[in-house]
Scaffold this motif. Structure first.
Motif, short mmCIF file in Angstrom:
data_model
loop_
_atom_site.label_atom_id
_atom_site.label_comp_id
_atom_site.label_asym_id
_atom_site.label_seq_id
_atom_site.Cartn_x
_atom_site.Cartn_y
_atom_site.Cartn_z
N GLY A 84 22.11 77.11 48.85
CA GLY A 84 20.81 76.85 48.26
C GLY A 84 20.54 77.77 47.08
N ASP A 88 20.10 75.29 44.25
CA ASP A 88 18.68 74.97 44.20
C ASP A 88 17.84 76.01 43.46
OD1 ASP A 88 19.23 72.68 45.71
OD2 ASP A 88 18.96 73.76 47.59
N ARG A 141 25.77 68.46 48.34
CA ARG A 141 24.64 67.65 48.84
C ARG A 141 25.11 66.49 49.71
NH1 ARG A 141 22.58 69.51 43.78
NH2 ARG A 141 20.83 70.91 44.22
#
Length: 148
Positions: A84, A88, A141
């Motif tokens: 992440g 992200d 993902r």
């Protein structure tokens, strides 16, 4: 188990996790420059760590180095944090791992998570190849760990 973040806001944690990881990987005695870390604490002891380094924001690529003394370290929360952060939080499109050809455990883990591999002879010295593993944000993902 508890996740802890190092970085500029927590330099002591950052250095402790980086030192732990470097001590577990042969050839990493010099450590890293300009890095952020993620550690895993179990029973008040650091048992695993990830060092995010060699960040190239213009390419959207970051390298990570990791080590653990606990076989149970790759939990869903750890994986979500580990991937992440680059994908992200800082917007990377790919992460890179550099692994000795002799590190069969880490090679198996990288393959299990869908990394693509590129073996480069002598990259770790005259008698040792290194495998460069790459994982794109799209491949991460699509990994089953991200499905509900």
């Amino acid at each position: 188990m508890t996740l802890v973040w190092g970085g500029e806001h927590a330099p002591e944690i950052n250095q402790a996790v980086a030192s732990f990881v470097a001590s577990q990987i042969p050839g990493c005695e010099r450590g890293w420059e300009n890095f952020t870390t993620l550690g895993l604490i179990d029973d008040e002891r650091l048992v695993a760590g990830v060092v995010f380094h060699n960040y190239a924001p213009e390419a959207g690529v970051i390298e990570l180095s990791s080590a653990s003394i606990c076989r149970r370290w790759l939990t869903r929360p750890m994986l979500k944090a580990m991937f992440g952060y680059p994908f992200d939080q800082i917007g990377c499109q790919m992460v890179v791992l550099r692994v000795s050809e002799r590190n069969t455990c880490m090679i198996a883990i990288a393959e299990r998570f869908g990394f693509k591999s590129y073996r480069i002879p002598r990259l770790r010295g005259r008698d040792e190849a290194e495998i460069l593993f790459t994982l794109t944000d799209d491949d991460w993902r699509a990994h089953p760990v991200n499905r509900r």
